[in-house]
Design a protein around this motif. Structure first.
Motif, mmCIF file in Angstrom:
data_model
loop_
_atom_site.group_PDB
_atom_site.id
_atom_site.type_symbol
_atom_site.label_atom_id
_atom_site.label_comp_id
_atom_site.label_asym_id
_atom_site.label_seq_id
_atom_site.Cartn_x
_atom_site.Cartn_y
_atom_site.Cartn_z
ATOM 1 N N THR A 70 0.829 -1.199 0.000
ATOM 2 C CA THR A 70 0.000 0.000 0.000
ATOM 3 C C THR A 70 0.862 1.247 0.000
ATOM 4 O OG1 THR A 70 -1.575 -1.224 1.318
ATOM 5 C CG2 THR A 70 -1.894 1.142 1.173
ATOM 6 N N ARG A 71 1.912 1.234 0.861
ATOM 7 C CA ARG A 71 2.751 2.413 0.933
ATOM 8 C C ARG A 71 3.471 2.649 -0.391
ATOM 9 N NH1 ARG A 71 7.359 4.264 5.171
ATOM 10 N NH2 ARG A 71 8.407 2.359 4.567
ATOM 11 N N GLN A 72 3.915 1.543 -1.016
ATOM 12 C CA GLN A 72 4.589 1.717 -2.308
ATOM 13 C C GLN A 72 3.642 2.285 -3.343
ATOM 14 O OE1 GLN A 72 6.131 -2.187 -2.990
ATOM 15 N NE2 GLN A 72 7.982 -1.809 -1.778
ATOM 16 N N ALA A 73 2.409 1.718 -3.398
ATOM 17 C CA ALA A 73 1.438 2.215 -4.370
ATOM 18 C C ALA A 73 1.132 3.683 -4.103
ATOM 19 C CB ALA A 73 0.162 1.381 -4.309
ATOM 20 N N ALA A 74 0.930 4.015 -2.809
ATOM 21 C CA ALA A 74 0.578 5.390 -2.467
ATOM 22 C C ALA A 74 1.731 6.332 -2.775
ATOM 23 C CB ALA A 74 0.207 5.470 -0.990
ATOM 24 N N GLY A 75 2.956 5.878 -2.489
ATOM 25 C CA GLY A 75 4.108 6.732 -2.748
ATOM 26 C C GLY A 75 4.303 6.980 -4.235
ATOM 27 N N ALA A 76 4.036 5.951 -5.049
ATOM 28 C CA ALA A 76 4.257 6.098 -6.480
ATOM 29 C C ALA A 76 3.211 6.994 -7.128
ATOM 30 C CB ALA A 76 4.246 4.724 -7.156
ATOM 31 N N THR A 77 1.972 6.947 -6.600
ATOM 32 C CA THR A 77 0.892 7.700 -7.256
ATOM 33 C C THR A 77 0.525 8.966 -6.515
ATOM 34 O OG1 THR A 77 -0.694 6.422 -6.017
ATOM 35 C CG2 THR A 77 -0.141 5.609 -8.200
ATOM 36 N N LYS A 78 1.061 9.147 -5.291
ATOM 37 C CA LYS A 78 0.716 10.286 -4.419
ATOM 38 C C LYS A 78 -0.753 10.285 -4.009
ATOM 39 C CE LYS A 78 4.809 11.871 -4.680
ATOM 40 N NZ LYS A 78 5.644 11.305 -3.652
ATOM 41 N N ALA A 79 -1.476 9.182 -4.268
ATOM 42 C CA ALA A 79 -2.885 9.112 -3.856
ATOM 43 C C ALA A 79 -2.944 8.414 -2.503
ATOM 44 C CB ALA A 79 -3.711 8.366 -4.899
ATOM 45 N N PHE A 80 -2.466 9.121 -1.446
ATOM 46 C CA PHE A 80 -2.316 8.476 -0.149
ATOM 47 C C PHE A 80 -3.648 8.036 0.428
ATOM 48 C CE2 PHE A 80 1.538 10.987 -0.513
ATOM 49 C CZ PHE A 80 2.484 10.035 -0.208
ATOM 50 N N PHE A 81 -4.644 8.947 0.391
ATOM 51 C CA PHE A 81 -5.930 8.615 1.003
ATOM 52 C C PHE A 81 -6.559 7.402 0.333
ATOM 53 C CE2 PHE A 81 -6.219 12.857 3.056
ATOM 54 C CZ PHE A 81 -6.486 12.375 4.313
ATOM 55 N N THR A 82 -6.549 7.393 -1.019
ATOM 56 C CA THR A 82 -7.183 6.296 -1.756
ATOM 57 C C THR A 82 -6.634 4.953 -1.297
ATOM 58 O OG1 THR A 82 -7.216 7.780 -3.624
ATOM 59 C CG2 THR A 82 -7.730 5.467 -4.057
ATOM 60 N N PHE A 83 -5.292 4.848 -1.297
ATOM 61 C CA PHE A 83 -4.704 3.539 -1.049
ATOM 62 C C PHE A 83 -4.786 3.138 0.411
ATOM 63 C CE2 PHE A 83 -2.765 4.227 -5.210
ATOM 64 C CZ PHE A 83 -3.134 3.030 -5.787
ATOM 65 N N PHE A 84 -4.512 4.093 1.330
ATOM 66 C CA PHE A 84 -4.568 3.705 2.741
ATOM 67 C C PHE A 84 -5.995 3.382 3.154
ATOM 68 C CE2 PHE A 84 -0.393 5.971 3.191
ATOM 69 C CZ PHE A 84 0.309 4.828 3.474
ATOM 70 N N LEU A 85 -6.973 4.116 2.611
ATOM 71 C CA LEU A 85 -8.363 3.781 2.943
ATOM 72 C C LEU A 85 -8.737 2.425 2.352
ATOM 73 C CD1 LEU A 85 -10.164 7.215 2.596
ATOM 74 C CD2 LEU A 85 -9.583 5.987 4.667
ATOM 75 N N ALA A 86 -8.252 2.154 1.119
ATOM 76 C CA ALA A 86 -8.559 0.858 0.506
ATOM 77 C C ALA A 86 -7.969 -0.273 1.348
ATOM 78 C CB ALA A 86 -8.015 0.802 -0.913
ATOM 79 N N ALA A 87 -6.712 -0.111 1.765
ATOM 80 C CA ALA A 87 -6.084 -1.154 2.576
ATOM 81 C C ALA A 87 -6.810 -1.299 3.901
ATOM 82 C CB ALA A 87 -4.621 -0.828 2.812
ATOM 83 N N GLY A 88 -7.206 -0.155 4.487
ATOM 84 C CA GLY A 88 -7.965 -0.206 5.735
ATOM 85 C C GLY A 88 -9.241 -1.011 5.552
#
Lengths: 237, 256
Positions: free
Chosen positions: A189-207
């Motif tokens: 999740t952190r890698q995906a979020a870091g690469a796309t800068k879409a932090f909320f999207t990915f961390f909420l999805a993982a949550g």
């Protein structure tokens, strides 16, 4: 790209990566929980019926593991286990090897789970009416058969709530392996979020994924508890 | 703790002392004086993160528990949802969500960047403290729900019959009895909270775990800082257990 394009299963979406991470997390959680149950059963019997030294050593084990943060135990055990294995392999004339992240994760979290499982199972065994165990002994039942036929089935109902908690802790503790760089769900999740800068999207999805895992497991454990308590008289409360 | 002088315990203690002496002699400890200041600061930061997050978390947990135990459904449902979400997701994920998520959201608004709070919001510790507090609130909200429900209803009915005002009833009768019943649980949860503090090192808060990581990076040694860390956390856990034992003993109670 909108949030749903980012979460698409095929690249350029990152959904596939998240699911691969989830698979790794669940695999480690299963392994660690299973190993923890084995250690816990042995530990509980050792604490209840073992000699003085066994009991003191087990007391030390559960106290230390429950007082030191998992993150530090993971680091210490990971390095120590890798060193030990490598020294053994080198002594036998082999090459240095790299231990796989999954195995190391299972071993380390399993040792942590074992300490908590020891206490849960010890409590559950103590909750079994002693008359049942005494009766089995009086009938001349050998110890292993006694454990398998009497103690373990009778204590299961008492142990399930605690074990359910442990399973939930196991699934969440796999996230700690992200700190040592293992590719489980949180790290992906952190890698995906870091690469796309879409932090909320990915961390909420993982949550959401973790939450679904938790809710499904809770439901499953409620069913297992109902099954484990099937022989007990209904309490009217 | 009876029989601490039994022979097998003496032998075990001797083996343990031997291990400690072996560690002290054969491992590398010469870096300690050089890093002593940073380590003291790291321990201090860990302690105040713990104390503040427990205080804030408990302040939130009491209304969360009360809403679930006795509130109307439109208060109970959101409180339950909050506790479920916090307890159902890893703390590390929550910390990263708050730090990276809010941390990239805030700079996009000029009025936040121009406000007086910006120098604080730019740092990592507010997010660490927020995440730790919310986590503690989530777990303890659930504990307090059970605690409020476990107070015998006769106590509350008696107080109401005496005409005790609602807030006084809560402050003098309901809350103290509820908290006292779950003090052992809260003690255990506080140890768990302490064990969660090193996670904030991943968002650049320099507490004791991060100091130890720095030592490991700079001196390329593996075990020594980790062993010292383990000792520090065990000492902290011991202190927490002692504090809660003292709190429990302050109120005399009937034991079977």
């Amino acid at each position: 790209m909108g949030p749903f394009d980012l979460l698409a299963l095929e690249p350029p979406g990152w959904g596939g990566n998240l699911l691969r991470g989830l698979a790794n997390s669940v695999q480690i959680a299963f392994g660690a929980f299973g190993l923890g149950l084995l250690i816990g059963t042995a530990g509980a019997y050792g604490k209840l019926y073992g000699g003085k030294i066994t009991r003191d050593l087990l007391g030390l084990y559960t106290t230390i593991v429950r007082a030191v943060p998992e993150l530090i135990l993971i680091l210490i055990l990971y390095f120590a286990v890798t060193d030990l294995v490598n020294q053994m392999v080198l002594a036998m004339g082999g090459e240095r090897i790299q231990i796989s992240g999954v195995l190391a994760g299972i071993a380390v979290l399993g040792v942590v789970q074992g300490a908590y499982a020891t206490e849960v199972l010890r409590g559950a065994i103590l909750a079994v009416p002693p008359g049942q165990i005494e009766a089995a002994r009086a009938m001349g039942m050998p110890p292993v058969k006694l454990a398998w036929r009497i103690t373990l089935p009778a204590m299961l109902g008492f142990a399930i709530p605690g074990l359910a908690n442990l399973w939930l802790i196991a699934t969440k503790d796999t996230a700690l392996l992200a700190v040592v760089g293992f590719n489980e769900l949180t790290q992906e999740t952190r890698q995906a979020a870091g690469a796309t800068k879409a932090f909320f999207t990915f961390f909420l999805a993982a949550g959401a994924i973790y939450l679904v895992l938790t809710l499904v497991s809770s439901w499953g454990f409620a069913r297992i508890e109902a099954w484990a308590r099937r022989g007990e008289p209904r309490r009217s409360r | 703790m009876r029989g601490i002088w039994e022979p097998h315990r003496l032998v075990l203690a001797a083996i343990g002392a031997g291990l400690v002496i072996w560690c002290a002699v054969s491992l590398r400890w010469d870096w300690i004086p050089q890093y002593a200041g940073e380590m003291a600061q790291g321990v201090w930061r860990t302690i105040w993160l713990l104390v503040l997050s427990v205080a804030i978390g408990m302040t939130l947990a009491i209304p969360l528990g009360l809403a679930q135990a006795a509130g109307p459904w439109w208060l109970a449902a959101p409180a339950r949802a909050f506790c479920t979400v916090v307890r159902g997701t890893p703390l590390l994920l929550q910390i990263w969500l708050l730090y990276y998520g809010l941390g990239t959201l805030f700079p996009q608004y000029p009025w936040i960047r121009n406000s007086d709070l910006w120098p604080i919001l730019r740092q990592a510790w507010p997010y660490a403290l927020l995440a730790l507090s919310l986590s503690y609130a989530g777990y303890e909200g659930e504990v307090m729900r059970g605690a409020f429900k476990s107070v015998p209803p006769g106590q509350l009915e008696a107080a109401r019959a005496m005409g005790v005002p609602r807030f006084t009833l809560f402050r003098r009768i309901w809350l103290p009895q509820a908290v006292q019943r779950v003090l052992p649980t809260l003690g255990g949860e506080t140890v768990l909270q302490m064990k969660a503090t090193p996670l904030v090192a991943t968002i650049t808060v320099v507490e004791i775990y991060e100091v130890a990581s720095q030592v490991r990076r700079e001196l390329l040694i593996t075990y020594e800082p980790l062993l010292l860390l383990a000792a520090v956390y065990m000492a902290l856990a011991g202190v927490i257990v002692l504090i809660f034992r003292w709190l429990e003993n302050r109120v005399p109670q009937k034991r079977a």
